[in-house]
Enzyme design. Sequence first.
Site, short mmCIF file in Angstrom:
data_model
loop_
_atom_site.label_atom_id
_atom_site.label_comp_id
_atom_site.label_asym_id
_atom_site.label_seq_id
_atom_site.Cartn_x
_atom_site.Cartn_y
_atom_site.Cartn_z
N HIS A 220 0.81 -1.23 0.00
CA HIS A 220 0.00 0.00 0.00
C HIS A 220 0.84 1.27 0.00
O HIS A 220 0.33 2.34 -0.30
CB HIS A 220 -1.02 -0.01 1.16
CG HIS A 220 -0.44 0.40 2.48
ND1 HIS A 220 0.25 -0.45 3.29
CD2 HIS A 220 -0.45 1.58 3.14
CE1 HIS A 220 0.63 0.18 4.39
NE2 HIS A 220 0.21 1.43 4.33
N LYS B 100 0.65 5.64 -2.09
CA LYS B 100 0.81 6.99 -1.53
C LYS B 100 1.35 7.93 -2.62
O LYS B 100 2.33 7.61 -3.29
CB LYS B 100 1.80 6.95 -0.36
CG LYS B 100 1.28 6.15 0.84
CD LYS B 100 2.27 6.19 1.99
CE LYS B 100 1.92 5.17 3.05
NZ LYS B 100 0.73 5.46 3.81
N HIS C 30 7.65 -2.07 2.69
CA HIS C 30 7.48 -0.63 2.48
C HIS C 30 8.82 0.11 2.33
O HIS C 30 8.98 0.94 1.44
CB HIS C 30 6.70 -0.01 3.63
CG HIS C 30 5.40 -0.71 3.93
ND1 HIS C 30 4.61 -1.26 2.95
CD2 HIS C 30 4.75 -0.94 5.10
CE1 HIS C 30 3.53 -1.80 3.51
NE2 HIS C 30 3.59 -1.63 4.80
N LYS D 3 7.80 0.92 16.14
CA LYS D 3 6.50 1.26 16.74
C LYS D 3 6.73 1.87 18.11
O LYS D 3 7.77 1.70 18.71
CB LYS D 3 5.64 0.01 16.86
CG LYS D 3 5.18 -0.53 15.51
CD LYS D 3 3.85 -1.24 15.63
CE LYS D 3 3.41 -1.79 14.28
NZ LYS D 3 2.73 -0.79 13.45
C1 BG6 Z 1 1.25 -1.95 7.52
C2 BG6 Z 1 1.79 -2.60 8.75
O1 BG6 Z 1 1.66 -2.64 6.38
O2 BG6 Z 1 1.73 -0.63 7.44
C3 BG6 Z 1 1.42 -1.81 9.99
O3 BG6 Z 1 1.29 -3.92 8.86
C4 BG6 Z 1 1.86 -0.39 9.84
O4 BG6 Z 1 1.99 -2.36 11.15
C5 BG6 Z 1 1.35 0.18 8.52
O5 BG6 Z 1 1.33 0.36 10.92
C6 BG6 Z 1 1.92 1.56 8.27
O6 BG6 Z 1 1.23 2.09 7.19
P1 BG6 Z 1 1.05 3.66 7.07
O7 BG6 Z 1 0.35 3.84 5.77
O8 BG6 Z 1 0.27 4.10 8.27
O9 BG6 Z 1 2.42 4.21 7.09
#
Ligand code: BG6
Length: 657
Positions: free
Chosen positions: A228, A232, A290, A391
Amino acid sequence: MMPSLRRHRFPPVVAASFFVRDVIFEETRVVPSHLPAVGDGRQQASSVAASGVLVILGASGDLTKRLLMPALYNLACDGLLPEEFAVVGMARGDMNTEAFRRQQRQEIAKFNTRQTFDADRWAWLESRLHFTAGEFDDAAAYGRLRKLVERVGGGTAAADNTLLYLAISPDFFTVVNQQLAAAGFTRLPGQKRIIVEKPFGKDLASAHDLNQSLLALWNEDEIYRIDHYLGKETVQNLLAFRLANDMFAPLWNAAHIDHIQITATETVGVETRGEYYDKTGVVRDMLQNHLLQMLAYICMEPPESLDPNVVRDAKARVLQAVRLFGPGDVARDCVRGQYGPGVKADGTPAVGYREEPHVDPQSNTPTFAAIKLHLDNERWAGMPVYLRSGKSLWKRGTEIVVQFKTAGEPNLLIFHIQPFQAVEIRMQAKRPGPAFQFQRAGMRFDYAETFEASRGTGYEVLLYGALNGDPTLFSRTDFVEASWRIMQPVLDTWAGTPAADFPNYPAGTWGPRSATSLLERDGRGWHECLSRDVLARSEFFAAAPAVLLNTLMLAFRPLAVEAGATIVEHGERKWDLYVVCRGELEAVGPAGNRLGVVKAGECFGEMALLLNQPRSATVRAVSPCDLLVLDADDFGRIIADFPQAEADLRRIATSRR
Ligand code: BG6
């Protein structure tokens, strides 16, 4: 005038001849085919997506209501969904179409991202929602699903374009896939695509097995693996930035760049996801996907066209160039952390990771990691890339900092990914006034000031791309396996050696000290990108004017110290100002008598400068502390430029004493 196509030769660069490339692209702008064209801050008309049926397996779950439906609704509001479009949901339970519509109607009221709710557009979308209940291992359910898909698409162009979205736990990927194939979904007429959410495997071997089981049923170009982060805007802009701003191209190599930092910090802990997270940890959850996606966009060779496979070739190739950790390397170049009890950003208590629901009280799972990588290719040889994520940290922020080489104050190019969205160049400027003095300044392209576009969920572009059969933003087998290959030694080493010091950072802090040492060892430091709300947590800055806050954001540098460390010494003539982000310090008089304590949100060190006197007390950390430091020169300048700041500081200091 219509932009013309021309043959564009990128300039050769001094250091590396491999930069030279021929690219064909539009003269005035390069707009990937799957992205809505945007210009002059106004959203321009984009074309409506291809007709199709979106099948969501697991349609009653969180992903559908929080992200997929709001994204579809946004596309509908922007006129980007075709008339011949339908959603067919399947999930366990006993819902029917009517109940599914009612459920989604209630959820969209909570989860839509638009300022005003357009009931007509929702009604348009709702009338296209369908549902059939079924267990994921029940062959008959897939027979019903297939009939429903054929019925809703029947006789329209939508029947030739089927998306199968696996919005389900990875535990079900294989069985659902096999059932879909058995029910004939792989043989549907026209285009069909299977969309797979993360996590894609739990290590290299399982990701490889999953790829093999998908590839046994689908062609590579039918498999859309989602990350995902690629939804962005600020991440997609990394590619636009690289392609459309030639002035940076000659500098984009190890000859000019000292290092790159990619940071994604979160203030939240694992919340309700303890069960998932304890098996996963930060490397699988954030770094393998990511952070490596962002690394790929930043470090890949500029693709020679925007053809999806050309872009994806370049991304895979750069990950394949990352040097793999050998025995002993992980201990040297990777640090891990796990949060213990602490304090949240809002001042309320935070539990430690091991006390979170569904987490093993002895858990060895890292919730923080910082890793130093090298890329063994001509462009980046010798230049490190540092990744960091965690986190329960002091602030939420995803940033990529590119630090250029220099003998003096380094120039930084900062991609602010979220929540603040911008691209910024940190540079030196002449400070206004008769003397010729330099001051740090920032040159910013701020999304909020530049674009009107409404904020989406990030899934709009992914669903739009999938409907149009554009896989640019989806990961291919080679990329996914290369990313696991990079992280596998880290996972193996850490799984094999329990961390003796866990938990090693209190919730709400900057993370473990070892992350600071990782860079200090190389003579570098993490760039903490400050925001106004972070500064406003301190009483001194809460009411500060915008210009002062901007100055401070550029001037503060982070300092993390251990309990017992002395920060300022009685009698010394050093006039730096300190702001306490986390932790507690004590002020001690010359006779060793305790004069008071300094807590998070407070500042110290200001009196010596204001009174032009040596330090009147020693200040020592009682607990591990995260501090922001304003060097004496910057502090003096700020006092001179902002008389009100001086008055406020005097008032706060006097009231404290
Ligand atoms: C997800 C993780 O893929 O991405 C989460 O499983 C994390 O743990 C999240 O909080 C972060 O996404 P974003 O879009 O909030 O940066």
